[in-house]
Structures are given as structure tokens and as C-alpha cells.
Design a protein around this motif. Structure first.
Motif, mmCIF file in Angstrom:
data_model
loop_
_atom_site.group_PDB
_atom_site.id
_atom_site.type_symbol
_atom_site.label_atom_id
_atom_site.label_comp_id
_atom_site.label_asym_id
_atom_site.label_seq_id
_atom_site.Cartn_x
_atom_site.Cartn_y
_atom_site.Cartn_z
ATOM 1 N N THR B 101 0.843 -1.201 0.000
ATOM 2 C CA THR B 101 0.000 0.000 0.000
ATOM 3 C C THR B 101 0.877 1.249 0.000
ATOM 4 O O THR B 101 0.600 2.195 -0.737
ATOM 5 C CB THR B 101 -0.950 0.054 1.211
ATOM 6 N N LEU B 166 -1.431 -3.973 -7.838
ATOM 7 C CA LEU B 166 -2.835 -3.941 -7.430
ATOM 8 C C LEU B 166 -3.157 -2.660 -6.660
ATOM 9 O O LEU B 166 -4.149 -1.973 -6.926
ATOM 10 C CB LEU B 166 -3.112 -5.159 -6.535
ATOM 11 N N MET B 167 -2.300 -2.307 -5.699
ATOM 12 C CA MET B 167 -2.573 -1.148 -4.869
ATOM 13 C C MET B 167 -2.389 0.153 -5.655
ATOM 14 O O MET B 167 -3.115 1.115 -5.452
ATOM 15 C CB MET B 167 -1.686 -1.148 -3.625
ATOM 16 N N THR B 169 -3.014 0.552 -8.811
ATOM 17 C CA THR B 169 -4.236 0.678 -9.597
ATOM 18 C C THR B 169 -5.378 1.205 -8.725
ATOM 19 O O THR B 169 -6.142 2.075 -9.151
ATOM 20 C CB THR B 169 -4.628 -0.694 -10.185
ATOM 21 N N ALA B 170 -5.473 0.675 -7.495
ATOM 22 C CA ALA B 170 -6.545 1.111 -6.603
ATOM 23 C C ALA B 170 -6.437 2.606 -6.303
ATOM 24 O O ALA B 170 -7.416 3.343 -6.388
ATOM 25 C CB ALA B 170 -6.496 0.302 -5.306
ATOM 26 N N ALA B 201 -9.062 2.428 0.442
ATOM 27 C CA ALA B 201 -8.523 1.332 -0.367
ATOM 28 C C ALA B 201 -8.909 -0.032 0.185
ATOM 29 O O ALA B 201 -8.422 -1.052 -0.305
ATOM 30 C CB ALA B 201 -7.002 1.452 -0.447
ATOM 31 N N SER B 204 -9.603 -3.134 -2.153
ATOM 32 C CA SER B 204 -8.427 -3.676 -2.832
ATOM 33 C C SER B 204 -7.476 -4.344 -1.848
ATOM 34 O O SER B 204 -6.816 -5.330 -2.179
ATOM 35 C CB SER B 204 -7.682 -2.586 -3.595
ATOM 36 N N VAL B 207 -8.640 -7.769 -1.377
ATOM 37 C CA VAL B 207 -8.237 -8.635 -2.496
ATOM 38 C C VAL B 207 -6.782 -9.063 -2.320
ATOM 39 O O VAL B 207 -6.440 -10.243 -2.476
ATOM 40 C CB VAL B 207 -8.419 -7.915 -3.858
ATOM 41 N N LEU B 208 -5.937 -8.120 -1.972
ATOM 42 C CA LEU B 208 -4.524 -8.450 -1.751
ATOM 43 C C LEU B 208 -4.377 -9.455 -0.612
ATOM 44 O O LEU B 208 -3.630 -10.438 -0.718
ATOM 45 C CB LEU B 208 -3.730 -7.168 -1.442
ATOM 46 N N GLY B 278 -12.588 -10.965 -6.358
ATOM 47 C CA GLY B 278 -11.216 -10.503 -6.229
ATOM 48 C C GLY B 278 -10.269 -11.266 -7.132
ATOM 49 O O GLY B 278 -9.468 -10.681 -7.859
ATOM 50 N N SER B 281 -10.863 -10.531 -10.826
ATOM 51 C CA SER B 281 -10.354 -9.252 -11.307
ATOM 52 C C SER B 281 -8.829 -9.206 -11.288
ATOM 53 O O SER B 281 -8.210 -8.547 -12.114
ATOM 54 C CB SER B 281 -10.919 -8.108 -10.466
ATOM 55 N N SER B 282 -8.227 -9.954 -10.369
ATOM 56 C CA SER B 282 -6.768 -9.897 -10.314
ATOM 57 C C SER B 282 -6.136 -10.848 -11.310
ATOM 58 O O SER B 282 -5.060 -10.583 -11.834
ATOM 59 C CB SER B 282 -6.285 -10.229 -8.909
#
Lengths: 327, 285
Positions: B101, B166-167, B169-170, B201, B204, B207-208, B278, B281-282
Motif C-alpha cells: 500500500t 494492485l494497490m 491501480t486502486a 482502499a 483492494s 483482495v490483496l 477478487g 479481477s486480479s
């Protein structure tokens, strides 16, 4: 890349340079938001980025460089290594193990990829409007994907047992005398691939399901009015509009299939005598690097895996133009 | 929403209802095939070894042997392995959330010299198969004297290029207004990140967390390589060593496997929508 065409002396002020730098990252966001005030954040960004970047540099970036170097060395029995140029690669190219494991990996990938059309069909059924229990089915199909490979391999190993396994009992019902799946070098990789297909199917179903949600339902309504059959709708609307998702799923399936290790190791067992004939590329890498302890040779295998995956993925992107629709 | 609009018109037609019958038949059969190995594993875990290896099929044990599960804790280093798995997964997940993050936010929102290059370097790892860095990671852990230890098991997995991607993008998709308001109120960049952006966030981050837990709990090759003795292994690698035993006690192996999978399977069933969306999408394994 485009900045290289500029003469660096033309950059008059740091603001212009910053704006140019900023443009490349912001241009990805459509809609052109209001330009934020130009300022640098001093030391803060480094405090944010350095913990991660240090770790990534030490444990990922440096290892990649180091493996490339290792692949050109021969490791001595007590540590230490000597530089031998492309020696490992010439040896590897002449090594029948490479072709055995590459062949097995391709067979595995081929069988697992058979799951993609099945997944397209299953996903399209799950996407039927108003279908009850859809979420329940989704969970059932996805369950194998989240299960620990070594744990679920235990049950498959017993099911594939030649004497008391359920697979052969089921085959016996239809009059087929099943082989000793996991202890026969001609069938071991097939058994592993059946489990691979089973465990990856749910992932494809879910990704394709997300793709299906983007197809406008009006298309089906129009087709229905025109009297198109369900099959015709599937063939002429669903499949063509889904090709970008199918392409994505294919890429992911092929890349992860080329990395076959866990299921093979757990289903066949590390002491299985058929392993030399039934191993995958990554198993060859593991055996050379950590069983035979030949780090240089294993590094060469790793580089070949990298190369093979790169070539296969590039080929898929090239062929994409022939069958993937622009949406 | 579009689904609910489409529903009444399609529902009315007879063909649609008929196709639902076919769909249920296909999906129920397919779902049964998907679930069967789990069910069969439960049945075997409650049988005797003789019933499992019997040549005449035993589809239901004469007596349910729950004590097979007790044997798991007595006979195998199961508890040690479970502890290792829990620690490994917890530490990696928390570390990835923290590091990814922070870095993801800086890459998305801060301006600094060389950010493009650093980002490209981090993301380039995503294109490299793990075997390429595994050997050297092993040598580093060996050099640090951390083989057969929890830090050795955990260390490379504290950092994730995928998580950073991922982060980033978030954070890229978040409105700037809140951030700017907080800045005008005199908050420093860390306070803006911690109090304003991090809470936003949360989806996301979950998801992580889910992908890291799944990957860390199930991972085999790295633990296999950096540990030697079965009581130092996490469950994923520890179970694999059981299978080499000549005198395999199948019901106990099945019970151990089920117990090993249970935490992640339960997590999945409880958070099913979040996990499925999650991972879809990932698109990462």
C-alpha cells in the motif's frame, strides 16, 4: 521512449520536465482530470517506496540477474563456481531429460487447456438470467482452485490407485481395465493433468463469467425475437463477444500449466520411480537444483523455462489477431 | 441491474425455462464431480485403512472413526506445521499489505525523480517465472544462515510486485479532492495516506489479503526448498512428505489433509463473493 527524441537542452525548467514525466503516468487515465498542482513531495515518496523496493531489489531483481549469471557457471561440490559460458546450455540442449520434461509439460498443458471450452459452456449456463443456485454452483466449481494442492492430491492419488482406486472401478463398470495410473510412465502425466483440469476449471469459469457480464442482454433479446436458437445465440453472440476473455484465460492457463510442479510432486510422490519419464520442466529444475544440487545447470533450466514461456506467450499474442474480436 | 431488466421477458418464454432445466442438470452434475473428491476424502478420513484399500468398494465405513483426527495430532508433527503455516501466512499478509500500500500509493500519487524507472523495475518481475529467482533467493537465505527457520520461509514473500501493481491501480482510481482537502488542513503525506487514502482502499486491500493468504497457505516449492525436517515445514510441504511413507495410513493422511485445507476452504466459503470477484479481477494464481 518518446522523450529520447527531444534535445535535453530544450528542457528549460524543472517544471516542464516534471510535467512531461507526469504526463506519461497520467495519460493512462481517460477523461483528462484537472491537472494537479506541480510540486515534488521531497523525501516522502522515498520513505513510502524504499521498504518495498529494497525487498524487491534484494529478493527479486538481484536474483534474476544472479540466476542469469549462475546459468553460465558450474558449481563445485563444496560451493564455489567457475564460469563456463554457455556450457550448461549446450549440455542442456543435448540432454534427453529436457525433451522428456518439455513433452510432459506440453501434454499437461494440452489436457488442462481442454477445460477452457468446458469453462465457456459452464460460464454461459451460470450467466443465464434468473438462474437459481448460480452462486452455489460457482462455489462448487471454484472449490478445487482454492484447495491446497498437496492436500487434495492425497485423495486423487488414492482414486487413481490401480488396485482399489475409484477411477478404475468406474472404468471397470463400463468394461475398461484401467492402468496403474500413477506408477505407469505412460499415464502418470495424464493423471496429473486430469487433476490439473479439475482444479483450474473454476478459475476459468469465474473469469469468463465476468466477461459474459459485459455482453449487453439486448443482443440476446433481439436474437430471441429473430427466432435464433439457444445454440445459435451461444455460437453467434456469446463466443465471439467473449473471445477477449477466452484469450486472457488461455494465456493464464498456459503460463500456469508450464509452471506445473505442486500437483505433479504431490500426486506422483517424490519417491516415484516413473518421475524421470513423467516429470515437468519445473520438476527438472527442482531436481537439478535441489536434489542433484547442480545450481548452475538448474539456473540454465530456469532460463529455458523463462524463454519457453516467453515464446509461447508471444506466439499466442501473435495469433490473437486471427480469432480475438475487437470489442 | 441489466440482468433484472432482462429477466421478465426471457422468463416468460418457454424455451428459457426449458434451458434452465438443462442448465441445472449440467451444472449439478458438474458441481458434483467438482465436489466429489472432497466428499470422498471425508469418507476415507472416517474409515479404517482396510476399508480404504479394500478391492471390493466400501462406499460408507462400517463405523465412523473420528479418532483418525485425533491421531493426526498425536502422530504427526501436525501442530508444529500448522503453527508454521499460520505464522508464515499472517506475517506475509500483513507485510505485503504494509509495503504494497505504501509503495502503491507513492507510485500512484507522488512525484519523484526516477519513479517511472522504479515502477517499471518492480512490474518487470511479473513477467518472470518464479524459478528464475528461486535459486538465488535460496542462496541468499542460505548465506544469511536462515535455512530451516521461520524468517527464511517468510522473507522473500514479504514483498510483492503484484500487490504493488494492485494497490497502485486502486489508488489511481481514487478522487483527489479528499487528499487535497487533507493537505490544506496541514496533514503531512503520511497522515494523508494513513487517515484518508488507506481506509478508502479497503476493498483492494482485502483482495490483496485474500490472494496472499491463498498463495502463502498453499505454496509448496519454496518451503520444500528452504526446510529439511518435517517439523519445520508448513503444512503444504509437510503433507507432501507423508506420502513417501511406505506404510501409508490412508485415513490419517486424509484427515490431516482435510484439516490442512480447512482454514482456507472455510475462509473461501465465508467470503465467497469477495474471493471470487477478487481473484477474477486480479487474474493471478
Amino acid at each position: 521512449m518518446t522523450t529520447s527524441t527531444h534535445d535535453p537542452r530544450v528542457v528549460a525548467s524543472p517544471e516542464v520536465a516534471a510535467a512531461r514525466q507526469g504526463r506519461s503516468t497520467r495519460s493512462r487515465r481517460p477523461g483528462g482530470q484537472r491537472r494537479p498542482p506541480l510540486r515534488r513531495d521531497g523525501v516522502w515518496p522515498w520513505l513510502f517506496v524504499l521498504p518495498l523496493f529494497t525487498g524487491v531489489a534484494v529478493f527479486y531483481l538481484w536474483p534474476i540477474v544472479n540466476t542469469a549469471y549462475l546459468s553460465m557457471t558450474r558449481s563445485g561440490p563444496f560451493g564455489g563456481s567457475t564460469f563456463i559460458g554457455f556450457g550448461n546450455f549446450t549440455e542442456l540442449v543435448a540432454d534427453p531429460q529436457l525433451y522428456t520434461s518439455l513433452g510432459n509439460t506440453l501434454v499437461y498443458t494440452g489436457i488442462v487447456a481442454l477445460g477452457i471450452p468446458i469453462a465457456v459452456y459452464v460460464a454461459s449456463l451460470l450467466n443465464l438470467p434468473g438462474l437459481r443456485f448460480a452462486q452455489f454452483y460457482r462455489v462448487l466449481f471454484f472449490l478445487p482452485y482454492v484447495a491446497m494442492p498437496t492436500a487434495i492430491a492425497m485423495v486423487w492419488r488414492v482414486m487413481f490407485n490401480g488396485d482399489f482406486g475409484l477411477v478404475n472401478r468406474a472404468l471397470g463398470v463400463v468394461g475398461v481395465d484401467g492402468p496403474y495410473w500413477v506408477s505407469d510412465s505412460s499415464t502418470a502425466i495424464v493423471a496429473v493433468a486430469i487433476v490439473g483440469l479439475w482444479s483450474s476449471l473454476g478459475f476459468s469459469v469465474i473469469v469468463l463469467g465476468a466477461g459474459l457480464k459485459t455482453i449487453p442482454p439486448e443482443l440476446y433479446e433481439a436474437a430471441e425475437l429473430d427466432g435464433a436458437s439457444t445454440w445459435r445465440q451461444f455460437r453467434s453472440i456469446t463466443v465471439p463477444l467473449l473471445t477477449p476473455s477466452i484469450f486472457f484465460v488461455t494465456i493464464i492457463t498456459v503460463i500456469s500449466s508450464f509452471q506445473l510442479f505442486d500437483l505433479l510432486y504431490a500426486i506422483l510422490g517424490s519417491a516415484n520411480p516413473v518421475l524421470p519419464q513423467s516429470m515437468s520442466l519445473v520438476y527438472l529444475f527442482y531436481r537439478e537444483g535441489f536434489v542433484n544440487n547442480d545450481k548452475g545447470y538448474a539456473a540454465a533450466v530456469a532460463m529455458v523455462i523463462f524463454l519457453v514461456i516467453g515464446v509461447v506467450t508471444a506466439l499466442q499474442f501473435r495469433m490473437q489477431r486471427r480469432w480475438v474480436q475487437d470489442v | 441491474m441489466s440482468e433484472t431488466v432482462a429477466r421478465p421477458s426471457v422468463r416468460r418464454s418457454g424455451r428459457a425455462r426449458q434451458s434452465h432445466v438443462v442448465a441445472h442438470l449440467v451444472l449439478a452434475t458438474g458441481g458434483a464431480v467438482m465436489a466429489f473428491p472432497f466428499v470422498w476424502q471425508v469418507i476415507m478420513s472416517l474409515s479404517t485403512n482396510a476399508e480404504v484399500v479394500s478391492v471390493t468398494p466400501v462406499f460408507w465405513p462400517a463405523e465412523l472413526r473420528w479418532d483418525n483426527y485425533a491421531v493426526v495430532f498425536d502422530r504427526l508433527p501436525f501442530l508444529d506445521q500448522l503453527k508454521t503455516s499460520v505464522w508464515m501466512t499472517t506475517i506475509r499478509t500483513l507485510a505485503q499489505i504494509l509495503f504494497c500500500t505504501l509503495a502503491g500509493y507513492a507510485f500512484a500519487r507522488m512525484r519523484f525523480r526516477g519513479s517511472g524507472v522504479l515502477l517499471a523495475l518492480v512490474l518487470s518481475i511479473l513477467m518472470v517465472p518464479s524459478q528464475v529467482y528461486l535459486l538465488s533467493q535460496y542462496q541468499i537465505i542460505q548465506g544469511l544462515g536462515l535455512l530451516d527457520s521461520l524468517p527464511g520461509l517468510v522473507l522473500p514473500g514479504l514483498f510483492s510486485a503484484f500487490g504493488t501493481f494492485l494497490m497502485r491501480t486502486a489508488f489511481l482510481g481514487m478522487p483527489r479532492e479528499l487528499e487535497e482537502a487533507a493537505r490544506l488542513d496541514g496533514a503531512n503525506p503520511f497522515q494523508v495516506f494513513w487517515r484518508v487514502m488507506l481506509p478508502l482502499a479497503r476493498p483492494s486491500i482485502s483482495v490483496l489479503a485474500i490472494t496472499t493468504v491463498l498463495w502463502s497457505w498453499n505454496e509448496l516449492l519454496w518451503p520444500l526448498v528452504v526446510t529439511t525436517y518435517s517439523d519445520e515445514m508448513p503444512l503444504s510441504a509437510g503433507l507432501a512428505t507423508l506420502i513417501g511413507d511406505r506404510t501409508t495410513d490412508y485415513p490419517v493422511v486424509m484427515a490431516a489433509s482435510l484439516l490442512a485445507m480447512a482454514p482456507v476452504l472455510i475462509l473461501f466459503i465465508v467470503l465467497q463473493r469477495r474471493v471470487i470477484d477478487g481473484l477474477a479481477s486480479s487474474g493471478m494464481k
